[in-house]
Design a protein around this motif. Structure first.
Motif, PDB file in Angstrom:
ATOM      1  N   GLU A  85       0.692  -1.232   0.053  1.00 55.96           N
ATOM      2  CA  GLU A  85       0.106  -0.004  -0.040  1.00 55.96           C
ATOM      3  C   GLU A  85       0.857   1.304  -0.083  1.00 55.96           C
ATOM      4  O   GLU A  85       0.438   2.112  -0.659  1.00 55.96           O
ATOM      5  CB  GLU A  85      -0.978   0.003   1.295  1.00 55.96           C
ATOM      6  CG  GLU A  85      -1.804  -1.159   1.211  1.00 55.96           C
ATOM      7  CD  GLU A  85      -3.113  -0.881   0.679  1.00 55.96           C
ATOM      8  OE1 GLU A  85      -3.315   0.411  -0.107  1.00 55.96           O
ATOM      9  OE2 GLU A  85      -4.027  -1.788   0.583  1.00 55.96           O
ATOM     10  N   THR A  86       1.934   1.387   0.749  1.00 53.54           N
ATOM     11  CA  THR A  86       2.923   2.283   0.789  1.00 53.54           C
ATOM     12  C   THR A  86       3.507   2.665  -0.763  1.00 53.54           C
ATOM     13  O   THR A  86       3.580   3.571  -1.091  1.00 53.54           O
ATOM     14  CB  THR A  86       4.053   2.263   1.895  1.00 53.54           C
ATOM     15  OG1 THR A  86       3.381   1.957   3.038  1.00 53.54           O
ATOM     16  CG2 THR A  86       5.047   3.272   1.946  1.00 53.54           C
ATOM     17  N   VAL A 108      10.448   3.044  -3.493  1.00 53.87           N
ATOM     18  CA  VAL A 108       9.360   2.014  -3.873  1.00 53.87           C
ATOM     19  C   VAL A 108       9.946   0.701  -4.398  1.00 53.87           C
ATOM     20  O   VAL A 108       9.278  -0.240  -3.889  1.00 53.87           O
ATOM     21  CB  VAL A 108       8.454   2.696  -5.324  1.00 53.87           C
ATOM     22  CG1 VAL A 108       7.692   1.778  -5.865  1.00 53.87           C
ATOM     23  CG2 VAL A 108       7.834   3.982  -4.697  1.00 53.87           C
ATOM     24  N   ASN A 109      10.942   0.644  -4.876  1.00 55.63           N
ATOM     25  CA  ASN A 109      11.581  -0.618  -5.433  1.00 55.63           C
ATOM     26  C   ASN A 109      12.051  -1.526  -4.194  1.00 55.63           C
ATOM     27  O   ASN A 109      11.601  -2.596  -4.132  1.00 55.63           O
ATOM     28  CB  ASN A 109      12.772  -0.476  -6.155  1.00 55.63           C
ATOM     29  CG  ASN A 109      12.481  -0.113  -7.535  1.00 55.63           C
ATOM     30  OD1 ASN A 109      11.437  -0.338  -8.081  1.00 55.63           O
ATOM     31  ND2 ASN A 109      13.497   0.594  -8.193  1.00 55.63           N
ATOM     32  N   ILE A 110      12.546  -0.780  -2.986  1.00 56.89           N
ATOM     33  CA  ILE A 110      12.691  -1.506  -1.906  1.00 56.89           C
ATOM     34  C   ILE A 110      11.621  -1.982  -1.116  1.00 56.89           C
ATOM     35  O   ILE A 110      11.454  -3.161  -0.734  1.00 56.89           O
ATOM     36  CB  ILE A 110      13.729  -0.657  -0.802  1.00 56.89           C
ATOM     37  CG1 ILE A 110      15.028  -0.524  -1.547  1.00 56.89           C
ATOM     38  CG2 ILE A 110      13.757  -1.226   0.657  1.00 56.89           C
ATOM     39  CD1 ILE A 110      15.934  -1.659  -1.670  1.00 56.89           C
ATOM     40  N   LEU A 111      10.628  -1.356  -1.051  1.00 59.22           N
ATOM     41  CA  LEU A 111       9.411  -1.712  -0.526  1.00 59.22           C
ATOM     42  C   LEU A 111       8.688  -2.788  -1.296  1.00 59.22           C
ATOM     43  O   LEU A 111       8.255  -3.809  -0.521  1.00 59.22           O
ATOM     44  CB  LEU A 111       8.274  -0.553  -0.498  1.00 59.22           C
ATOM     45  CG  LEU A 111       8.443   0.839   0.527  1.00 59.22           C
ATOM     46  CD1 LEU A 111       7.562   1.752   0.206  1.00 59.22           C
ATOM     47  CD2 LEU A 111       8.813   0.179   1.880  1.00 59.22           C
ATOM     48  N   THR A 112       8.547  -2.809  -2.535  1.00 60.07           N
ATOM     49  CA  THR A 112       8.254  -3.769  -3.451  1.00 60.07           C
ATOM     50  C   THR A 112       8.725  -5.257  -3.147  1.00 60.07           C
ATOM     51  O   THR A 112       8.225  -6.168  -2.933  1.00 60.07           O
ATOM     52  CB  THR A 112       8.288  -3.445  -4.848  1.00 60.07           C
ATOM     53  OG1 THR A 112       7.419  -2.175  -5.288  1.00 60.07           O
ATOM     54  CG2 THR A 112       7.511  -4.601  -5.575  1.00 60.07           C
ATOM     55  N   GLN A 113      10.382  -4.960  -3.173  1.00 61.33           N
ATOM     56  CA  GLN A 113      11.109  -6.303  -2.770  1.00 61.33           C
ATOM     57  C   GLN A 113      10.779  -6.650  -1.508  1.00 61.33           C
ATOM     58  O   GLN A 113      10.585  -8.268  -1.262  1.00 61.33           O
ATOM     59  CB  GLN A 113      12.675  -5.775  -3.104  1.00 61.33           C
ATOM     60  CG  GLN A 113      13.059  -5.688  -4.341  1.00 61.33           C
ATOM     61  CD  GLN A 113      14.438  -5.299  -4.181  1.00 61.33           C
ATOM     62  OE1 GLN A 113      15.298  -5.029  -3.270  1.00 61.33           O
ATOM     63  NE2 GLN A 113      15.064  -4.628  -5.432  1.00 61.33           N
ATOM     64  N   LYS A 161       3.921  10.144   8.603  1.00 65.06           N
ATOM     65  CA  LYS A 161       3.064   9.062   9.043  1.00 65.06           C
ATOM     66  C   LYS A 161       3.524   7.574   8.380  1.00 65.06           C
ATOM     67  O   LYS A 161       3.251   6.630   9.218  1.00 65.06           O
ATOM     68  CB  LYS A 161       1.707   9.297   8.650  1.00 65.06           C
ATOM     69  CG  LYS A 161       1.078  10.517   9.036  1.00 65.06           C
ATOM     70  CD  LYS A 161       0.802  10.396  10.694  1.00 65.06           C
ATOM     71  CE  LYS A 161       0.265  11.652  11.135  1.00 65.06           C
ATOM     72  NZ  LYS A 161       0.211  11.640  12.615  1.00 65.06           N
ATOM     73  N   ILE A 162       4.051   7.483   7.324  1.00 64.63           N
ATOM     74  CA  ILE A 162       4.616   6.232   6.588  1.00 64.63           C
ATOM     75  C   ILE A 162       5.665   5.685   7.411  1.00 64.63           C
ATOM     76  O   ILE A 162       5.997   4.715   7.783  1.00 64.63           O
ATOM     77  CB  ILE A 162       4.815   6.692   5.059  1.00 64.63           C
ATOM     78  CG1 ILE A 162       3.542   6.751   4.535  1.00 64.63           C
ATOM     79  CG2 ILE A 162       5.461   5.460   4.572  1.00 64.63           C
ATOM     80  CD1 ILE A 162       2.409   5.568   4.667  1.00 64.63           C
ATOM     81  N   ARG A 163       6.683   6.729   7.978  1.00 62.33           N
ATOM     82  CA  ARG A 163       7.851   6.362   8.548  1.00 62.33           C
ATOM     83  C   ARG A 163       7.432   5.619   9.741  1.00 62.33           C
ATOM     84  O   ARG A 163       7.882   4.486  10.097  1.00 62.33           O
ATOM     85  CB  ARG A 163       8.653   7.648   8.905  1.00 62.33           C
ATOM     86  CG  ARG A 163       9.956   7.124   9.524  1.00 62.33           C
ATOM     87  CD  ARG A 163      10.821   8.432   9.794  1.00 62.33           C
ATOM     88  NE  ARG A 163      12.217   8.097  10.166  1.00 62.33           N
ATOM     89  CZ  ARG A 163      12.609   7.042  11.088  1.00 62.33           C
ATOM     90  NH1 ARG A 163      11.764   6.790  11.901  1.00 62.33           N
ATOM     91  NH2 ARG A 163      13.881   6.778  11.269  1.00 62.33           N
ATOM     92  N   SER A 164       6.405   6.083  10.577  1.00 67.78           N
ATOM     93  CA  SER A 164       6.037   5.575  11.747  1.00 67.78           C
ATOM     94  C   SER A 164       5.247   4.391  11.513  1.00 67.78           C
ATOM     95  O   SER A 164       5.888   3.297  12.130  1.00 67.78           O
ATOM     96  CB  SER A 164       4.970   6.528  12.571  1.00 67.78           C
ATOM     97  OG  SER A 164       4.481   5.942  13.557  1.00 67.78           O
ATOM     98  N   LEU A 165       4.615   4.218  10.422  1.00 69.04           N
ATOM     99  CA  LEU A 165       3.974   2.950   9.890  1.00 69.04           C
ATOM    100  C   LEU A 165       5.163   1.777   9.655  1.00 69.04           C
ATOM    101  O   LEU A 165       4.929   0.702  10.098  1.00 69.04           O
ATOM    102  CB  LEU A 165       3.002   3.098   8.906  1.00 69.04           C
ATOM    103  CG  LEU A 165       2.116   2.078   8.519  1.00 69.04           C
ATOM    104  CD1 LEU A 165       1.223   1.962   9.653  1.00 69.04           C
ATOM    105  CD2 LEU A 165       1.150   2.606   7.207  1.00 69.04           C
ATOM    106  N   LEU A 166       5.967   2.300   8.989  1.00 69.32           N
ATOM    107  CA  LEU A 166       7.106   1.182   8.656  1.00 69.32           C
ATOM    108  C   LEU A 166       7.869   0.726   9.931  1.00 69.32           C
ATOM    109  O   LEU A 166       8.159  -0.310   9.951  1.00 69.32           O
ATOM    110  CB  LEU A 166       7.837   1.551   7.509  1.00 69.32           C
ATOM    111  CG  LEU A 166       7.403   2.218   6.062  1.00 69.32           C
ATOM    112  CD1 LEU A 166       8.344   2.729   5.183  1.00 69.32           C
ATOM    113  CD2 LEU A 166       6.720   0.880   5.717  1.00 69.32           C
ATOM    114  N   MET A 167       8.059   1.527  10.963  1.00 68.59           N
ATOM    115  CA  MET A 167       8.864   1.201  12.104  1.00 68.59           C
ATOM    116  C   MET A 167       7.907   0.280  12.707  1.00 68.59           C
ATOM    117  O   MET A 167       8.587  -0.798  13.264  1.00 68.59           O
ATOM    118  CB  MET A 167       9.111   2.577  12.734  1.00 68.59           C
ATOM    119  CG  MET A 167      10.315   3.486  12.305  1.00 68.59           C
ATOM    120  SD  MET A 167      10.460   5.038  12.792  1.00 68.59           S
ATOM    121  CE  MET A 167      10.806   4.410  14.896  1.00 68.59           C
TER     122      MET A 167
END
Length: 176
Positions: A85-86, A108-113, A161-167
């Protein structure tokens, strides 16, 4: 001999559990740190967000509580969905954010991987997709980004917000 038997039993037991996924054990933390570093490097000084937008960006805590206490496979699926989603969110128009295109592409590539590899650790990927989590990302896209024409301030709020969510997704997978 006892050491060999103990090692073998640990290997067999860890392979039966989704959190025993080899990629998760060997690479997840590295990729997670890399994605957070890329996100930190994209930080800007623009913080012109409205209170309404900040209220929209509040993550529904009940999702974390439920998922934290869920099965290992459900936690993996939830984290993979956050990553997917991110990635989709950051493929929107970010030109107002003044980020380097290459930085966003790498992020985006790192998230997808990460999402793909976590998804491969789940027996039935996509089956336990959270509708509430999807609604949260849809609210961010429509009520924060689109309503502000993808402004720099809106993107900075989203980035935080996304940083917090990923953590928190990282903690979800590494604390059990």
């Amino acid at each position: 001999m006892l050491t060999v038997l103990l090692c073998l039993s640990l290997c067999v037991c860890s392979q039966g559990s989704p959190l025993g996924c080899r990629w998760l054990e060997e690479k997840f933390t590295q990729y997670s740190s890399l994605s957070l570093n890329l996100l930190d490097n994209m930080k800007s000084n623009s913080t012109n967000s409205s209170l309404e937008a900040e209220d929209t960006a509040i993550f529904p805590e009940v999702l974390y509580r439920q998922t934290f206490n869920a099965s290992a496979e459900d936690r993996l699926a939830f984290a993979a969905q956050i990553l997917n989603e991110t990635a989709a969110l950051f493929e929107e128009d970010y030109s107002g954010a003044s980020w380097e295109e290459k930085s966003v592409e790498n992020f985006v590539n790192i998230l997808t991987q990460q999402a793909d590899n976590l998804g491969s650790c789940v027996a039935s990927p996509g089956q336990s997709r959270s509708k509430e989590l999807h609604k949260y990302f849809t609210r961010i896209s429509t009520h924060i980004l689109r309503k502000t024409d993808h402004s720099a301030g809106a993107w900075e709020l989203v980035r935080e917000k996304i940083r917090s969510l990923l953590m928190r997704a990282h903690l979800l997978l590494t604390t059990h």
